[in-house]
Design a protein around this motif. Structure first.
Motif: not given
Length: 204
Positions: A12-13, A17-22, A34-38, A44-45
């Protein structure tokens, strides 16, 4: 083209964000990472706009389809690129931005990051008849989106003065209030409002 990605938040920057997909990490630029901070341990989608230009392939991501759709409308406006459109969505919810365009509320639009008077006028001219079905219709009949009464019924005016004393500019504080106002209760203490505002100011 990528329409959405589903995975876990790996990093999270302030801008992305960096999203790990497989096992593959996708860097996704977001209006407010920061909405993804928790949600770091959750799946998440993120709804994606896949932007291709000569020197880069960029992913812009949104927590709702409404944000994704409005972003795509915004970048159709002359003078608004993906970065400016992202800034608009960081400064106002889709409902409020759409309502401001329908109301021709230039005073609201010019408070959004990267938007001057000419660009605000162009947004209204280009988009007013193209946003049918977007946003909350009830907003169109209400008072201006960012009303003085809304500010005055919270601890924001006093918190704002305290933040100005710390050296923050009116422009910075207007932008923070746009992001903050929906989470501030009418009886919330001034110090609580200041803490929330400072968290957003530090995040950028």
């Amino acid at each position: 083209m990528i329409d959405f990605l589903r995975g876990q938040i790996a990093l999270l920057e302030t801008e992305y964000v960096v999203l790990d997909v497989h096992g593959i990490g996708y860097r996704v630029f977001c209006p407010n990472p920061y909405v993804y901070g928790t949600k770091k341990d959750e799946i998440v989608t993120i709804y994606i706009h896949h932007h291709v230009r000569e020197d880069a392939i960029l992913l812009f991501g949104f927590s709702t389809r409404e944000e994704q759709k409005l972003f795509r409308k915004l970048i159709e406006v002359s003078g608004i690129g993906p970065r400016v459109a992202l800034g608009i969505l960081s400064g106002g919810s889709p409902d409020h931005v759409v309502a401001a365009i329908h109301q021709e509320n230039i005073s609201f639009l010019i408070k959004l990051p990267g938007i001057g008077k000419k660009t605000a006028q162009r947004m209204i001219l280009d988009l007013k008849d193209k946003l049918d079905g977007m946003g909350a219709p009830s907003l169109f009949d209400e008072a201006p989106v960012l009303s003085d009464a809304q500010e005055g019924n919270s601890g924001w005016p006093e918190a704002r003065e305290g933040l100005k004393a710390l050296g923050y500019t009116d422009t910075e504080l207007d932008r923070v209030w746009l992001r903050l106002k929906d989470s501030v209760g009418p009886d919330e203490a001034v110090d609580s409002v200041m803490k929330k505002a400072l968290k957003l100011l530090y995040a950028g």
